[in-house]
Enzyme design. Structure first.
Site, mmCIF file in Angstrom:
data_model
loop_
_atom_site.group_PDB
_atom_site.id
_atom_site.type_symbol
_atom_site.label_atom_id
_atom_site.label_comp_id
_atom_site.label_asym_id
_atom_site.label_seq_id
_atom_site.Cartn_x
_atom_site.Cartn_y
_atom_site.Cartn_z
ATOM 1 N N TYR A 125 79.909 -14.819 67.523
ATOM 2 C CA TYR A 125 80.273 -13.461 67.951
ATOM 3 C C TYR A 125 80.476 -13.447 69.455
ATOM 4 C CZ TYR A 125 79.936 -8.378 68.610
ATOM 5 O OH TYR A 125 80.183 -7.060 68.935
ATOM 6 N N ASP A 169 79.746 -19.004 75.712
ATOM 7 C CA ASP A 169 79.311 -17.608 75.706
ATOM 8 C C ASP A 169 77.783 -17.617 75.656
ATOM 9 O OD1 ASP A 169 78.603 -15.030 75.193
ATOM 10 O OD2 ASP A 169 80.127 -14.673 73.658
ATOM 11 N N LYS A 184 73.025 -9.386 78.775
ATOM 12 C CA LYS A 184 71.702 -9.188 78.171
ATOM 13 C C LYS A 184 70.527 -9.538 79.110
ATOM 14 C CE LYS A 184 73.543 -9.508 73.494
ATOM 15 N NZ LYS A 184 73.334 -8.445 72.563
HETATM 16 C C1 PLP Z 1 77.070 -14.143 72.116
HETATM 17 C C2 PLP Z 1 77.532 -12.749 72.402
HETATM 18 N N1 PLP Z 1 78.672 -12.558 73.077
HETATM 19 C C3 PLP Z 1 79.116 -11.341 73.388
HETATM 20 C C4 PLP Z 1 78.420 -10.217 73.027
HETATM 21 C C5 PLP Z 1 78.973 -8.876 73.401
HETATM 22 O O1 PLP Z 1 78.182 -8.255 74.345
HETATM 23 P P1 PLP Z 1 78.193 -6.654 74.476
HETATM 24 O O2 PLP Z 1 77.600 -6.105 73.225
HETATM 25 O O3 PLP Z 1 77.342 -6.394 75.681
HETATM 26 O O4 PLP Z 1 79.604 -6.254 74.672
HETATM 27 C C6 PLP Z 1 77.226 -10.357 72.309
HETATM 28 C C7 PLP Z 1 76.399 -9.208 71.884
HETATM 29 O O5 PLP Z 1 76.733 -8.162 71.618
HETATM 30 C C8 PLP Z 1 76.774 -11.648 71.975
HETATM 31 O O6 PLP Z 1 75.667 -11.837 71.263
HETATM 32 N N1 FVT Z 2 74.454 -10.082 69.228
HETATM 33 C C1 FVT Z 2 75.207 -9.008 68.727
HETATM 34 C C2 FVT Z 2 74.751 -7.765 69.347
HETATM 35 O O1 FVT Z 2 73.839 -7.773 70.129
HETATM 36 C C3 FVT Z 2 75.474 -6.533 69.003
HETATM 37 C C4 FVT Z 2 74.851 -5.335 69.583
HETATM 38 C C5 FVT Z 2 75.720 -4.149 69.401
HETATM 39 O O2 FVT Z 2 76.949 -4.277 69.427
HETATM 40 O O3 FVT Z 2 75.186 -3.045 69.226
#
Ligand code: PLP
Ligand code: FVT
Length: 433
Positions: free
Chosen positions: A143, A245, A273
């Protein structure tokens, strides 16, 4: 044993009248009443009905020092009094950038955004501009945020995934432009030969290979020895950029992220994060020669809230603690996480439940499966996700909050007593299942 959720349920009913689906992110959809948090502190959350939870979600990762870490709160409060947003340069962003470039092995230059999806967006644009190529190679189950170009092949579904030798890009949502699909190549992860085959098939077309260097969105999977190095070499051979990522792994698995922990260097990396203890900030960092395309103004990168002063204050406080107390803090994250992993394994053995506990102390996964290991999306798709959902619900009823798919995130605020209480609750849950 059900919790009292009267106020939460009433809020959810009101929410559904005015918020689409009643929740503000699809990740917060719940089969029952979603969690309505009243406040959080250290390793705990309290909901609006007065129930308390030991929290292993931590805002989906950010609260690596626990909720309301005193250093972070003090820095945020101080900055709020000096102005919330300037859309101008300021001292803190320089300090955060300097520290990030010291901590992260591949980071020579950085640009800030607000959320992870934006940092990935920047990384892909930069890679396309730098290489003059259009396609991006991504992996099943990885993701990278919710933007169109990378929202493919996420939900474990072997019927749609196509053959393992040549997976089909499965769009994550209606409404993604059909043009995006032609520019994405999806490959199975943790197999160097699969990357080699895809790069050969699309010779001269792949701008970047993007991956979570430790997969945390489909299980918690540390790559096989030699895998990252193998992909690194293939990228060099084919003139593609390698993007890590590190939005979950960054500042969580080591001060310098998975690239430090596993010793493989990407050309570009994204962070978010854990870097700011809960404030919204993300970073795109990389080799100076690649970031030069932004430095020179050739590639566009912008954002009203970029290097937001309050977020930078939080990032500065968080990174200072993680850098200057690195041995203590990461030692604690690994020790507590590994104790909890072992306790959960023992609880499953005692309850006679086939539960696999795998990953690293700071981020790990519980799977219901008879497989000895889960190495990629396809193994994950064969785990029992209905039982995982019941485990999540049973834990939540007993005051333990984990990411519904079975991911556990540790903070330095989790105490020995928290670990014991969690193992006890997991034991009860597993016996009741
Ligand atoms: C590996 C990874 N990349 C990108 C994202 C996207 O970050 P955001 O939700 O802050 O847009 C997330 C989590 O949501 C993630 O777990
Ligand atoms: N690792 C995936 C996410 O943290 C998703 C959080 C969200 O979009 O609310």
């Amino acid at each position: 044993m059900a919790r009292k959720l009267t106020t939460s349920a009433a809020l959810f009913e009101s929410a559904k009248q005015v918020i689409a689906g009643g929740v503000s992110s699809d990740a917060r959809r719940s089969p029952g009443v979603p969690l309505y948090v009243d406040h959080a502190s250290g390793s705990r959350l309290w909901d609006v009905d007065g129930n308390s939870y030991l929290d292993y979600v931590l805002g989906q990762g950010p609260a690596v020092l626990g909720h309301c870490a005193p250093e972070v709160v003090a820095a945020v409060v101080d900055q709020v009094g000096r102005g919330i947003s300037y859309a101008a340069q300021h001292r803190l962003e320089v300090e955060v950038a300097e520290r990030l470039c010291r901590m992260v092995p591949s980071a020579e230059l950085v640009r800030f955004n607000s959320v992870g999806s934006e940092a990935v967006h920047g990384a892909l644009r930069l890679a396309r501009a730098f290489t003059g190529r259009a396609k991006v190679l991504k992996f099943e189950g990885h993701y990278h945020g919710w933007f169109d170009p990378v929202l493919y092949s996420l939900h474990p579904d072997l019927e749609q995934a196509g053959p393992v030798e040549e997976p089909v890009p499965v769009p994550g949502s209606p409404g993604q432009p059909s043009s995006a699909e032609g520019d994405v190549v999806v490959v199975t992860w943790n197999d160097v030969e699969a990357v080699r085959a895809a790069l050969e098939k699309h010779r001269g077309e792949i701008a970047a290979v993007i991956m979570e260097p430790i997969l945390c969105n489909t299980g918690a999977i540390v790559p096989l020895p030699g895998y990252l190095e193998g992909v690194r070499d293939l990228c060099d051979e084919h003139g593609a950029l390698l993007i890590f990522d590190e939005i979950i792994t960054g500042f969580r698995v080591a001060p310098g992220g998975a690239q430090e922990r596993l010793g493989a260097l990407p050309d570009l990396a994204t962070f978010g994060k854990a870097m700011a203890g809960g404030m919204q900030v993300s970073a795109l960092a990389g080799r100076a020669s690649v970031m030069e395309t932004i430095a020179s103004g050739r590639v566009a990168h912008a954002g009203t809230f970029n290097s937001h002063p309050v977020a930078m204050a939080a990032a500065n406080a968080t990174l200072t603690v993680l850098d200057e107390e690195r041995d203590d803090r990461y030692g604690l994250l690994y020790r507590q996480g590994e104790r909890l992993m072992e306790g959960l394994r023992e609880a499953a053995r005692q309850a006679g439940v086939q539960m696999l506990v795998d990953g690293l102390g700071p981020v790990f996964q519980t799977y219901f499966t008879s497989q000895e290991s889960v190495r990629d999306y396809r193994d994950f798709a064969r785990t029992d996700r209905q039982t995982a959902a019941r485990f999540h619900a049973g834990l939540q009823d007993r005051g333990i909050n984990i990411v519904p798919r079975g991911l556990w995130l540790m903070s330095t605020a989790h105490t020995d007593a928290d670990i014991e209480a969690t193992i006890q609750a997991a034991t009860e849950t597993l016996h009741a299942m």
